[in-house]
Design an enzyme around this catalytic site. Sequence first.
Site, short mmCIF file in Angstrom:
data_model
loop_
_atom_site.label_atom_id
_atom_site.label_comp_id
_atom_site.label_asym_id
_atom_site.label_seq_id
_atom_site.Cartn_x
_atom_site.Cartn_y
_atom_site.Cartn_z
N GLU A 74 17.95 -24.96 51.25
CA GLU A 74 18.97 -24.43 52.23
C GLU A 74 19.43 -25.52 53.20
OE1 GLU A 74 20.57 -22.03 51.67
OE2 GLU A 74 19.43 -20.38 50.74
N HIS A 95 13.17 -13.68 55.00
CA HIS A 95 13.64 -12.67 54.08
C HIS A 95 12.70 -11.39 54.62
CE1 HIS A 95 14.41 -15.87 50.99
NE2 HIS A 95 15.37 -16.07 51.71
#
Length: 192
Positions: A74, A95
């Site tokens: 990312e 997450h």
Amino acid sequence: MNHHTLSPEICETAHYIYSKGLAPGKSGNISARSHDVIAITPSGVSLGYLKEEEIVFIDLDGNVLAGGENPSSELQLHLEVYQNREDVKGIVHTHSPYATGFALAGENIERLEGFGPKKTPFLKMVEYAPPGTTDLAVSVGKGLKEEDVVILKNHGVVATGKNLFEAGLLAEFVEETAKTQFIARTLAKKEL
């Protein structure tokens, strides 16, 4: 470049958010910025077991300067935010189960007072784009232009701060808010 300051800060935050269940397994990534240097977690490493020597140092163009050779998948997302927001010095991507559950269900998380002035009733949710893509990076960058946190549809949370500690606390607050709202909605549906 001050590795001595960023490395312990990255590890401390990584271990903390892992211990809180915000980034299970090998999920999640974090970064911190000092001037034109970004320290970011490596790809494929559990945040709970991150070591200082694994942290990757890059410039604002994404060139590896020191440390590990494999920055988070990312990376582009982190760069997009730093290039658009000079005030942001820390980014946490989680997450976490409750907030990610809301994201997967396409349900909004209510904005509480702890998120700053109530400009809108819900935390901003950005449309889904595959992880690690330019589309996701651009979407998150746009979403964070006037917000400090965004929910990624079908994916997770990205929280920012004037330092990494603040970004981590914001990510934790988002998860606790989602958990509280889930409990409240469940209880409201229960027949007495």
